[in-house]
Write an enzyme that holds these catalytic residues in place. Structure first.
Site, mmCIF file in Angstrom:
data_model
loop_
_atom_site.group_PDB
_atom_site.id
_atom_site.type_symbol
_atom_site.label_atom_id
_atom_site.label_comp_id
_atom_site.label_asym_id
_atom_site.label_seq_id
_atom_site.Cartn_x
_atom_site.Cartn_y
_atom_site.Cartn_z
ATOM 1 N N LYS A 196 41.437 65.041 42.754
ATOM 2 C CA LYS A 196 41.949 64.626 41.345
ATOM 3 C C LYS A 196 42.532 63.130 41.615
ATOM 4 O O LYS A 196 42.987 63.155 42.669
ATOM 5 C CB LYS A 196 42.985 65.375 40.900
ATOM 6 C CG LYS A 196 43.290 66.423 42.089
ATOM 7 C CD LYS A 196 44.586 67.205 40.714
ATOM 8 C CE LYS A 196 45.721 68.015 41.522
ATOM 9 N NZ LYS A 196 46.491 68.932 41.526
ATOM 10 N N HIS A 197 42.543 62.407 40.622
ATOM 11 C CA HIS A 197 42.169 62.324 39.046
ATOM 12 C C HIS A 197 41.057 61.587 39.301
ATOM 13 O O HIS A 197 41.859 60.147 39.021
ATOM 14 C CB HIS A 197 42.740 62.437 38.221
ATOM 15 C CG HIS A 197 43.909 63.297 38.740
ATOM 16 N ND1 HIS A 197 45.066 63.178 39.382
ATOM 17 C CD2 HIS A 197 44.405 64.614 37.843
ATOM 18 C CE1 HIS A 197 46.092 63.449 39.285
ATOM 19 N NE2 HIS A 197 45.652 65.327 38.223
ATOM 20 N N HIS B 121 50.332 62.357 29.973
ATOM 21 C CA HIS B 121 51.242 63.169 29.836
ATOM 22 C C HIS B 121 51.925 63.317 28.204
ATOM 23 O O HIS B 121 51.626 63.803 27.544
ATOM 24 C CB HIS B 121 52.051 64.460 30.702
ATOM 25 C CG HIS B 121 51.906 65.036 31.955
ATOM 26 N ND1 HIS B 121 51.369 64.352 32.792
ATOM 27 C CD2 HIS B 121 51.283 66.182 32.405
ATOM 28 C CE1 HIS B 121 50.738 65.120 34.030
ATOM 29 N NE2 HIS B 121 50.929 66.177 33.784
ATOM 30 N N ASP C 235 47.083 74.472 41.045
ATOM 31 C CA ASP C 235 47.564 73.127 41.696
ATOM 32 C C ASP C 235 48.628 73.912 42.919
ATOM 33 O O ASP C 235 50.005 73.516 41.903
ATOM 34 C CB ASP C 235 48.832 72.591 40.364
ATOM 35 C CG ASP C 235 47.370 72.402 39.001
ATOM 36 O OD1 ASP C 235 46.730 71.795 39.480
ATOM 37 O OD2 ASP C 235 48.082 72.779 38.102
ATOM 38 N N ARG D 14 52.218 62.124 44.501
ATOM 39 C CA ARG D 14 51.599 63.324 45.130
ATOM 40 C C ARG D 14 50.231 62.625 45.896
ATOM 41 O O ARG D 14 49.436 63.108 46.290
ATOM 42 C CB ARG D 14 50.770 63.514 43.338
ATOM 43 C CG ARG D 14 52.114 64.517 43.241
ATOM 44 C CD ARG D 14 51.699 64.516 41.632
ATOM 45 N NE ARG D 14 51.297 64.943 41.500
ATOM 46 C CZ ARG D 14 49.761 65.313 40.158
ATOM 47 N NH1 ARG D 14 50.453 64.729 39.024
ATOM 48 N NH2 ARG D 14 49.264 66.058 39.955
ATOM 49 N N ASP E 193 40.635 67.645 33.292
ATOM 50 C CA ASP E 193 42.051 67.798 33.453
ATOM 51 C C ASP E 193 42.525 68.961 32.214
ATOM 52 O O ASP E 193 41.864 69.128 31.621
ATOM 53 C CB ASP E 193 42.750 66.617 33.315
ATOM 54 C CG ASP E 193 44.331 66.917 34.035
ATOM 55 O OD1 ASP E 193 44.694 67.833 34.201
ATOM 56 O OD2 ASP E 193 45.116 65.790 34.632
#
Length: 483
Positions: free
Chosen positions: A297-298, A310, A198, A267, A381
């Protein structure tokens, strides 16, 4: 095991897409590539893979580990003459014709990466692997330690590894580890390993100096320059390849909604789907020109959600029509630019497959083909994230998915297709021209140029205007300032 991203697995597509699977229910049809986190130290002693795993699955799968299908259908072979447009397709997939008699450039014949000849050779190679070898080939694992995990990869026949923060002491050390891994793998297979990382830039970057440090993607959105975005991605890809990487989990194709988006934020290239799409398309082109495999992504879009995967499973309540106008747009442009791989996120689409993480949902994976016409590699993921572990087990999910070979819920053809998809992409990597290590750290001036171009004026109580480009920012009560 952990693979792409934070521990992930990739399943080949339900016709040709691998996706990352975290904790999978029975695997659906399609190719399978599983990346997972491994507890084994990066030394010569082989350790058993840990349970933080992610996988990739194809569209059309019925709640597979990561949303792949088990049909084992072969990918389209004529996409060179039928470029992806991003428009919905019928989902049917033509059979692969006999191998061409002339050499064709990579990334053209199949439309998503390898040449037709490489794809067919990968299919033949996969057919000759044992069940155990096939299972390992669809796993890209995270490992512990800073040594080269050659024994771990050999013991479990892994398709690759992902390098995380705790594997890094220095860029030189990582480069040496990656070189050792590929040398060891060359004694077993004709194709390189997936060595992923990443390295988005800004807040998500596993490798520090002397690697050139580029600003986060929102800077590119603020700069608003496709040419600059392409140059930055190409430069980053070159430096990663010089350090021995074959895949990068970037660019981020999410469209952020601003401060209420706790996961993606900077991001993303911004909050305007069209402008984000322009940057994603240019970045994809840049990465491809450097010879590294980029992963969008995502999907189906994490930037418009207000909870963090997360810690929990975010639920997307927007109808498909709204997603088509916003979240899908950058992914469609990236696919049209030639993106060979897409990562699905840990989020549930309320109007498609309620309660099931997208990367573990067959219907959600199928959207890539039906909505975007994508026929490349699909990955899950990280399987270690709470969005998956709260509902499934990370390690147990991957094991359960691959166990389907015994009870018939996972066909061998499906697994062969997944493994072939990975090896075909990596075979293409083997034909890329080597990049000298002197390239590492050679793009600092470019990084500074991007930072300068991204300088933005934020003003007003609820809106923003920019000096250069367009940066969709919302700063309640903010005073005009320079950032």
């Amino acid at each position: 095991m952990q693979a792409f991203g934070r521990g992930c697995a990739v399943l080949g597509r339900a016709a040709s897409w691998p996706i990352r699977v975290r904790c999978l229910p029975p695997v659906a049809a399609g190719v399978l590539l599983i990346t997972a986190a491994c507890s084994g130290a990066g030394t010569s002693s082989g350790s058993q893979p840990a349970t933080n795993e992610t996988a990739a699955a194809p569209p059309g799968s019925a709640h597979p580990a990561d949303g792949t299908t088990a049909s084992g259908r072969q990918p389209p072979a004529s996409q060179a003459s039928q470029p992806v447009t991003g428009a919905p397709t019928s989902g049917t997939q033509p059979t692969v014709p006999s191998a061409p008699t002339v050499h064709r450039p990579r990334r053209v014949p199949t439309g998503w990466g390898p040449t037709r000849g490489q794809w067919q050779a990968a299919q033949r190679a996969a057919a000759g692997l044992s069940d155990r070898e096939l299972a390992g080939q669809v796993i890209v694992a995270r490992y512990t330690g800073t040594g080269s995990p050659t024994a771990l990869v050999a013991r479990y026949h892994l398709g690759g590894v992902i390098v995380m923060d705790d594997n890094v002491v220095s860029v030189d050390q990582v480069a040496a580890s990656n070189t050792s891994l590929q040398a060891s793998s060359a004694t077993r297979h004709a194709w390189p390993l997936v060595v992923a990382v990443d390295q988005e830039g800004g807040i998500v970057a596993r490798l520090g100096a002397p690697m050139t440090q580029f600003p986060t993607l929102v800077s590119q959105g603020a700069a608003g320059s496709r040419r600059l975005a392409r140059r930055v991605a190409a430069a980053s890809g070159q430096e990663l390849r010089a350090a021995g990487f074959t895949m990068v989990f970037a660019p981020d194709a999410d469209v952020t909604i601003g401060p209420s988006d706790p996961t993606i934020g900077s991001r993303s290239a911004g909050g305007d789907a069209v402008r984000v799409a322009a940057i994603v398309s240019a970045a994809t082109t840049g990465y491809l020109s450097s010879g590294i495999v980029p992963v969008l992504k995502h999907f189906p879009g994490h930037g418009s959600l207000t909870s963090n995967s997360h810690g929990t499973l975010p639920v997307q309540t927007a109808p498909l029509d709204q997603l088509r106008r916003r979240d899908f747009v950058p992914f469609a442009r990236g696919v049209r630019a030639g993106a060979p791989a897409v990562m699905l996120g840990h989020l549930a689409l309320q109007h498609v497959d309620p309660g099931v993480p997208a990367d573990l949902s067959g219907p959600d994976v199928h959207l890539l083909s039906s909505e975007l016409g994508f026929s490349g590699l699909v990955t899950t993921d990280a399987l270690e994230m709470a969005a998956v572990t709260q509902h499934y087990g990370s390690g147990s999910a991957v094991v359960a998915a691959l166990d389907g070979l015994r009870d018939g819920s996972l066909s061998r053809l499906r697994l062969e297709d997944a493994a072939a998809r990975i090896s075909a992409l990596m075979t293409g990597e083997a034909h890329e021209k080597p990049v000298p290590v002197t390239v590492i750290g050679s793009h600092r001036a470019l990084s500074k140029r991007l930072s300068s171009a991204a300088a933005t004026v934020v003003q007003g109580p609820t809106g923003a205007t920019s000096a250069r480009g367009h940066l969709p920012v919302r700063v309640p009560g903010a005073h005009p300032r320079r950032c």
